[in-house]
Design an enzyme around this catalytic site. Structure first.
Site, short mmCIF file in Angstrom:
data_model
loop_
_atom_site.label_atom_id
_atom_site.label_comp_id
_atom_site.label_asym_id
_atom_site.label_seq_id
_atom_site.Cartn_x
_atom_site.Cartn_y
_atom_site.Cartn_z
N GLU A 129 38.90 55.81 77.62
CA GLU A 129 38.96 55.71 79.08
C GLU A 129 39.32 54.27 79.43
OE1 GLU A 129 36.18 55.58 83.05
OE2 GLU A 129 35.39 55.07 81.08
N ASP A 158 33.76 55.82 76.44
CA ASP A 158 33.46 55.34 77.78
C ASP A 158 33.74 53.84 77.85
OD1 ASP A 158 31.99 56.17 80.34
OD2 ASP A 158 30.76 54.46 79.71
C1 GLC Z 1 32.65 55.39 82.94
C2 GLC Z 1 32.22 56.78 83.33
C3 GLC Z 1 31.35 56.70 84.54
C4 GLC Z 1 30.13 55.88 84.21
C5 GLC Z 1 30.53 54.50 83.69
C6 GLC Z 1 29.37 53.79 83.04
O1 GLC Z 1 33.49 54.84 83.88
O2 GLC Z 1 33.34 57.59 83.54
O3 GLC Z 1 30.97 57.97 84.99
O4 GLC Z 1 29.33 55.74 85.34
O5 GLC Z 1 31.54 54.57 82.71
O6 GLC Z 1 29.02 54.40 81.84
#
Ligand code: GLC
Length: 550
Positions: free
Chosen positions: A283, A243
């Site tokens: 991500e 994440d």
């Molecule tokens: C990422 C996740 C999202 C979350 C954020 C904070 O972007 O995909 O859903 O709210 O991180 O952890």
């Protein structure tokens, strides 16, 4: 033009016949400036490279299958649905956070990295899930949410006690807000510093005040994180979805993409590499060069990175019919992906609206984007429910992203077979139409399309790991490319156009002198004459062509 084969696409729009030489169309779309393409992938050390071949599937456990009637999906429910997933043909599951959490951000606020949220089960059930999944050849990846913890995590509770306790530096503290971020995670508000009364100092948070940022400049934090990763890997977890790993370190006002993050990912990678056959996907939001940088040299950072530019381009091609932006995005990735690295193609996820909103409610549009996603050179990630065309929901329990987080629809009953109780969030509209049981009854359903495309991909090394060679990208709606592999090449022809047939002519490789079979339908497609394949394609048609058998 090197790497691009000649050919012609003619479109008929409102009676007007258009002819475009393909090379010209490619130049117009920006692809013309690109160098010829080499292999997209190569074998990286460690593991058998499953992450380069499988189709991934993202599961929100809370909304997948409830086993005990409390209206909340759980691990036991997921175990009950593993046969469905194996039958769909996916090879790896990414579970959104299943850890204990106050759920201020749907689990992206972790209160214990080595446990399971009681709503979902316990560690014993998780071990059973691993075992059952592995028996079906399904890998299981966890969400690695370590940019921040929950403010209920014991580390934060300890850290906030004083400025000289053992975990005093595990979070980012300052006497006064030390700086704002140039970039912002818009939906989490504009405040990045919150005063903690107990400690009398401000703590930094990229996201909600309930999600204080860990301080990776304290080496003890990374050591602890690596220990935790090893603990799950030892148990048999196959990898992680990281994440926001590009946000781990800040140098205000620059809060994203700090060079210091790379060293952190390299060390995380070393933790994974100590176990054979594991993988992690990052991500990363950003421009293609920013995203691809997180693949490192192809074997020292993330195994895969999500490629959101391509997702937006897929939406555009699927809704408007013009694939030239998509062609450009794909070519950029093909040219700049380091050997061994993989880009991941998505159509949606838990932070986006559902595909009928972002692409189109027309099933033919959803099918053509799925065909593209499953044939482009990278790793496809399907978001649960995408394969049956789940619509956006209406109710908001946590925040507006809940619209894409409603329960999976298994049948046409009121709660769609998700629960015998009351679902934790209202079902989306369209339960009677968009569900597994109903779509299983129709050979031309979206689900049937996913099943056959995934099966085709799983059986075709060229689609899984073949190199990519652009043939055409035309504003008239056609994207065509070869996927090349020693086991046999494939020609993929996608007509995204919304109305009107197009005539496509593509020179075939030598040895392809016979008729071509579309492996999606098993039918002969078009005709080959004088080394040129010629076909008329209706709107929103996708073909995966191979020379017809003897
Ligand atoms: C990422 C996740 C999202 C979350 C954020 C904070 O972007 O995909 O859903 O709210 O991180 O952890």
């Amino acid at each position: 033009m090197p790497g691009v084969r000649g050919g012609v696409i003619r479109g008929r729009r409102g009676g007007l016949a258009l002819a475009l030489p393909l090379a010209a169309a490619l130049v117009a779309s920006g692809c013309g400036s690109k160098k010829p393409t080499g292999p997209v992938v190569s074998t990286a050390p460690g593991g058998d490279g499953w992450h380069r071949r499988v189709v991934f599937y993202q599961v929100f456990v809370r909304s997948f299958q409830d086993s005990d009637g409390d209206g909340i999906g759980d691990l036991a429910g997921l175990i009950d649905r593993l046969d469905y997933l194996a039958g769909l043909g996916v090879g790896a599951l990414w579970l959104m956070p299943v850890y204990p959490s106050p759920l201020a951000d749907s689990g992206y606020d972790v209160a214990d990295y080595r446990g399971i949220h009681p709503d979902y089960g316990d560690l014993e059930t998780f071990r059973l899930l691993l075992d059952e999944a592995h028996q079906r050849n399904l890998k299981v990846m966890l969400d690695l949410v370590v940019n921040h913890t929950s403010n209920q995590h014991p580390w934060f509770l300890e850290s906030r006690q004083s400025s000289d306790n053992p975990k005093a530096d595990w979070y980012v503290w300052a006497d006064a807000p030390a700086g704002d971020c140039r970039e912002s995670n818009v939906i989490f508000g504009s405040e990045r510093w919150t005063l903690d009364e107990a400690r009398g100092q401000y703590f930094f948070h990229e996201f909600l005040p309930a999600q204080p940022d860990l301080n990776f400049r304290d080496p003890a934090v990374l050591e602890e994180v690596r220990g935790m990763m090893g603990w799950w890997l030892e148990m048999g977890v196959d990898g992680f979805r990281a994440d926001v790993p590009y946000q781990y370190v800040e140098s205000w006002p620059d809060c994203w993409y700090q060079p210091e993050t790379f060293a952190i990912h390299q060390q995380m990678r070393q933790t994974l590499d100590a176990y054979p056959g594991r993988a992690m996907v990052g991500e990363i939001q950003g421009k293609p060069e920013q995203v691809l940088a997180y693949l490192g040299n192809g074997s020292d950072a993330f195994h895969l990175v999500f490629y959101f530019d391509a997702m937006y381009a897929l939406w555009g091609a699927g809704s408007g019919g013009d694939p030239t932006d998509l062609a450009l995005a794909v070519q950029l990735a093909v040219d700049d992906t380091p050997p061994g690295g993989v880009v991941a193609y998505t159509l949606g996820n838990h932070d986006m609206f559902r595909t009928p909103r972002t692409v189109s409610e027309d099933v033919a549009a959803l099918k053509i984007v799925a065909t593209a996603q499953l044939t482009l050179p990278g790793a496809p990630f399907i978001y649960y429910g995408e394969e049956v065309g789940l619509l956006n929901g209406q109710e908001v329990v946590v925040d507006f992203r809940d619209q894409a987080r409603t329960p999976m629809q298994w049948d046409g009953s009121g709660t769609a077979g998700f629960t015998k109780g009351t679902p934790w969030i209202a079902m989306a509209d369209g339960v009677k139409t968009f569900n597994v049981a109903e779509e299983d009854r129709h050979r031309d359903s979206l689900l049937a399309h996913y099943r056959s495309l995934i099966a085709l991909r799983n059986a075709t090394p060229a689609l899984q790991e073949g190199s990519y060679e652009a043939v055409a990208a035309s504003p008239l709606g056609v994207l065509a490319f070869f996927r090349r592999h020693d086991a046999g090449d494939r020609l993929v022809v996608l007509h995204f156009g919304v109305e009107g047939d197009v005539i496509v002519e593509i020179p075939t490789p030598s040895g392809w002198a016979t008729a071509l079979t579309d492996e999606v339908t098993g039918q002969t497609s078009g005709e080959v004459r004088d080394g040129v394949w010629r076909a008329t394609l209706p709107p929103r048609t996708g073909l995966v062509l191979a020379p017809a058998g003897p």
